[in-house]
Design a protein around this motif. Structure first.
Motif, PDB file in Angstrom:
ATOM      1  N   ILE A  95      63.024  99.893  45.282  1.00 30.12           N
ATOM      2  CA  ILE A  95      62.242 100.914  44.580  1.00 30.12           C
ATOM      3  C   ILE A  95      61.422 101.744  45.567  1.00 30.12           C
ATOM      4  O   ILE A  95      61.363 102.974  45.482  1.00 30.12           O
ATOM      5  CB  ILE A  95      61.316 100.269  43.534  1.00 30.12           C
ATOM      6  N   LEU A  96      60.788 101.068  46.517  1.00 29.36           N
ATOM      7  CA  LEU A  96      59.891 101.736  47.454  1.00 29.36           C
ATOM      8  C   LEU A  96      60.628 102.399  48.607  1.00 29.36           C
ATOM      9  O   LEU A  96      60.067 103.264  49.275  1.00 29.36           O
ATOM     10  CB  LEU A  96      58.872 100.732  48.000  1.00 29.36           C
ATOM     11  N   GLY A  97      61.856 101.975  48.838  1.00 24.91           N
ATOM     12  CA  GLY A  97      62.590 102.518  49.974  1.00 24.91           C
ATOM     13  C   GLY A  97      61.976 102.127  51.297  1.00 24.91           C
ATOM     14  O   GLY A  97      62.035 102.879  52.275  1.00 24.91           O
ATOM     15  N   ALA A  98      61.385 100.946  51.345  1.00 18.82           N
ATOM     16  CA  ALA A  98      60.715 100.473  52.562  1.00 18.82           C
ATOM     17  C   ALA A  98      60.750  98.954  52.591  1.00 18.82           C
ATOM     18  O   ALA A  98      60.655  98.299  51.551  1.00 18.82           O
ATOM     19  CB  ALA A  98      59.269 100.963  52.610  1.00 18.82           C
ATOM     20  N   VAL A  99      60.863  98.412  53.798  1.00 14.69           N
ATOM     21  CA  VAL A  99      60.954  96.965  53.999  1.00 14.69           C
ATOM     22  C   VAL A  99      59.866  96.515  54.956  1.00 14.69           C
ATOM     23  O   VAL A  99      59.638  97.147  55.991  1.00 14.69           O
ATOM     24  CB  VAL A  99      62.345  96.598  54.576  1.00 14.69           C
ATOM     25  N   ASN A 100      59.171  95.434  54.600  1.00 12.02           N
ATOM     26  CA  ASN A 100      58.208  94.857  55.547  1.00 12.02           C
ATOM     27  C   ASN A 100      58.546  93.406  55.893  1.00 12.02           C
ATOM     28  O   ASN A 100      57.898  92.806  56.735  1.00 12.02           O
ATOM     29  CB  ASN A 100      56.773  94.944  55.001  1.00 12.02           C
ATOM     30  N   THR A 101      59.576  92.849  55.236  1.00 11.15           N
ATOM     31  CA  THR A 101      59.959  91.459  55.479  1.00 11.15           C
ATOM     32  C   THR A 101      61.480  91.355  55.512  1.00 11.15           C
ATOM     33  O   THR A 101      62.149  91.844  54.594  1.00 11.15           O
ATOM     34  CB  THR A 101      59.418  90.535  54.367  1.00 11.15           C
ATOM     35  N   ILE A 102      62.001  90.742  56.556  1.00 15.86           N
ATOM     36  CA  ILE A 102      63.440  90.484  56.655  1.00 15.86           C
ATOM     37  C   ILE A 102      63.655  88.982  56.767  1.00 15.86           C
ATOM     38  O   ILE A 102      63.001  88.310  57.571  1.00 15.86           O
ATOM     39  CB  ILE A 102      64.059  91.197  57.875  1.00 15.86           C
ATOM     40  N   VAL A 103      64.557  88.461  55.941  1.00 16.35           N
ATOM     41  CA  VAL A 103      64.943  87.056  55.990  1.00 16.35           C
ATOM     42  C   VAL A 103      66.353  86.977  56.561  1.00 16.35           C
ATOM     43  O   VAL A 103      67.253  87.691  56.111  1.00 16.35           O
ATOM     44  CB  VAL A 103      64.902  86.409  54.587  1.00 16.35           C
ATOM     45  N   VAL A 104      66.532  86.109  57.553  1.00 13.72           N
ATOM     46  CA  VAL A 104      67.843  85.921  58.168  1.00 13.72           C
ATOM     47  C   VAL A 104      68.540  84.758  57.461  1.00 13.72           C
ATOM     48  O   VAL A 104      68.056  83.623  57.472  1.00 13.72           O
ATOM     49  CB  VAL A 104      67.707  85.622  59.674  1.00 13.72           C
ATOM     50  N   LYS A 105      69.672  85.049  56.825  1.00 11.67           N
ATOM     51  CA  LYS A 105      70.452  84.022  56.131  1.00 11.67           C
ATOM     52  C   LYS A 105      71.860  84.034  56.683  1.00 11.67           C
ATOM     53  O   LYS A 105      72.684  84.860  56.293  1.00 11.67           O
ATOM     54  CB  LYS A 105      70.456  84.277  54.621  1.00 11.67           C
ATOM     55  N   GLY A 106      72.124  83.136  57.626  1.00 14.07           N
ATOM     56  CA  GLY A 106      73.394  83.176  58.321  1.00 14.07           C
ATOM     57  C   GLY A 106      73.472  84.459  59.124  1.00 14.07           C
ATOM     58  O   GLY A 106      72.597  84.753  59.923  1.00 14.07           O
ATOM     59  N   LYS A 107      74.497  85.243  58.865  1.00 14.47           N
ATOM     60  CA  LYS A 107      74.626  86.526  59.537  1.00 14.47           C
ATOM     61  C   LYS A 107      74.105  87.681  58.686  1.00 14.47           C
ATOM     62  O   LYS A 107      74.145  88.836  59.105  1.00 14.47           O
ATOM     63  CB  LYS A 107      76.098  86.777  59.908  1.00 14.47           C
ATOM     64  N   ARG A 108      73.594  87.353  57.505  1.00 10.59           N
ATOM     65  CA  ARG A 108      73.066  88.383  56.594  1.00 10.59           C
ATOM     66  C   ARG A 108      71.588  88.622  56.837  1.00 10.59           C
ATOM     67  O   ARG A 108      70.832  87.676  57.104  1.00 10.59           O
ATOM     68  CB  ARG A 108      73.275  87.965  55.132  1.00 10.59           C
ATOM     69  N   LEU A 109      71.199  89.873  56.706  1.00 12.55           N
ATOM     70  CA  LEU A 109      69.782  90.245  56.801  1.00 12.55           C
ATOM     71  C   LEU A 109      69.342  90.752  55.429  1.00 12.55           C
ATOM     72  O   LEU A 109      69.887  91.749  54.924  1.00 12.55           O
ATOM     73  CB  LEU A 109      69.571  91.334  57.856  1.00 12.55           C
ATOM     74  N   GLU A 110      68.381  90.061  54.828  1.00 10.87           N
ATOM     75  CA  GLU A 110      67.903  90.422  53.501  1.00 10.87           C
ATOM     76  C   GLU A 110      66.515  91.036  53.613  1.00 10.87           C
ATOM     77  O   GLU A 110      65.588  90.403  54.128  1.00 10.87           O
ATOM     78  CB  GLU A 110      67.895  89.204  52.590  1.00 10.87           C
ATOM     79  N   GLY A 111      66.390  92.261  53.144  1.00 14.66           N
ATOM     80  CA  GLY A 111      65.128  92.987  53.256  1.00 14.66           C
ATOM     81  C   GLY A 111      64.298  92.891  52.004  1.00 14.66           C
ATOM     82  O   GLY A 111      64.814  92.966  50.881  1.00 14.66           O
ATOM     83  N   GLY A 112      63.001  92.718  52.179  1.00 14.86           N
ATOM     84  CA  GLY A 112      62.084  92.657  51.054  1.00 14.86           C
ATOM     85  C   GLY A 112      60.809  93.420  51.353  1.00 14.86           C
ATOM     86  O   GLY A 112      60.576  93.866  52.473  1.00 14.86           O
ATOM     87  N   ASN A 113      60.003  93.582  50.327  1.00 13.97           N
ATOM     88  CA  ASN A 113      58.711  94.241  50.497  1.00 13.97           C
ATOM     89  C   ASN A 113      57.650  93.410  49.782  1.00 13.97           C
ATOM     90  O   ASN A 113      57.668  93.305  48.555  1.00 13.97           O
ATOM     91  CB  ASN A 113      58.750  95.663  49.942  1.00 13.97           C
ATOM     92  N   THR A 114      56.752  92.806  50.555  1.00  4.94           N
ATOM     93  CA  THR A 114      55.691  91.982  49.973  1.00  4.94           C
ATOM     94  C   THR A 114      54.371  92.736  49.875  1.00  4.94           C
ATOM     95  O   THR A 114      53.362  92.166  49.470  1.00  4.94           O
ATOM     96  CB  THR A 114      55.485  90.685  50.784  1.00  4.94           C
TER      97      THR A 114
END
Length: 272
Positions: free
Chosen positions: A82-101
């Motif tokens: 929704i915000l079009g911005a990420v402040n947190t990335i979680v590394v899951k295997g080779k995947r990068l999951e972006g979140g905003n806290t």
């Protein structure tokens, strides 16, 4: 061994995040470290691509990369999308999951003050990237009416068209301040040294109905938003509280451990 970090430009070396996260890692008995790493813009993609190989569980992202990381990520959570911005990335295997806290972090910081936003008039100052998280959080909490004021009204109108709220200019903001129960400063200035003109504008506000003033900035020796709160008999909190709750939410995503935001705040205040 949990490897964590925050990335940004050269300004990231002044980040308070390592103090918080390293303190909580020790308290939780977790072997690991959290570092502040400046990354050059042209190296951003390569750095993100190496996170899994380098053993990172996740990273935080700060200015100016919250939007620039998006093309390198495999998934976004609801707030980040929704915000079009990420402040947190979680590394899951080779995947990068972006979140905003930032959005839920602000909401938790506000709720912790004891203020109930639902159905209450709120005024947000600023319409930049930081204001987006604040406006989304207040819209979800049911603040109404929700005014968003900016020196560039076109920016406020674009934000409100996307996330909710009513865009107003500073002249209108001076009038509606008399009705607001909550005022949030999401703009960059908080001290007279940063903007004598804005300090004078805030001093002239008639805001006797205020119950809560929140400033997402911190570290100012003089803060005219704090002065406004005192004059109105309202509670005041600065950006350290939001930073602590945002950090706690990131920590949970990386480690699976739920740690109260108060523990992160205590680390910032030297009480950990």
């Amino acid at each position: 061994m949990i490897r964590l970090a925050v990335i940004g430009d050269q300004r990231v070396t002044h980040s308070l995040s390592p103090r918080m996260h390293n303190a909580v890692l020790r308290q939780e008995g977790l072997a690991g470290s959290y570092a502040a790493i400046p990354v050059e813009t042209e190296r951003l993609g390569a750095f993100l691509g190496s996170l899994a190989e380098e053993g990172y569980a996740g990273i935080n992202v700060t200015v100016p990369y919250k939007r620039l990381v998006l093309p390198f990520l495999d998934h976004l959570d609801e707030e980040a999308a929704i915000l079009g911005a990420v402040n947190t990335i979680v590394v899951k295997g080779k995947r990068l999951e972006g979140g905003n806290t930032d959005c839920p972090g602000f909401a938790q910081a506000l709720i912790e003050t004891g203020y109930a936003a639902a159905g209450q008039p709120a005024l947000v100052m600023g319409a930049g990237g930081a204001a987006r998280s604040v406006v989304l959080a207040l819209a979800r909490l049911g603040a109404a009416p929700l005014w968003v004021a900016a020196r560039r009204p076109v920016q406020a109108r674009a934000l409100c068209a996307e996330l909710g709220g009513e865009a107003i200019d500073l002249e209108q903001a001076a009038r509606v301040a008399a009705q607001a129960r909550l005022l949030v400063n999401a703009a960059a200035v908080s001290s007279p040294a940063e903007s004598p003109k804005m300090a004078a504008w805030v001093r002239a506000l008639q805001a006797s109905r205020l119950e809560q003033v929140m400033d997402i900035n911190y570290g100012r020796g003089e803060n005219f938003w704090a002065d406004l709160a005192r004059a109105a008999g309202a509670r005041f909190s600065d950006g350290l509280v939001m930073l602590a709750h945002q950090a706690a939410l990131s920590f949970t995503r990386w480690t699976g451990r739920s740690v109260p935001g108060a523990r992160f705040l205590a680390a910032l205040e030297g009480a950990a």
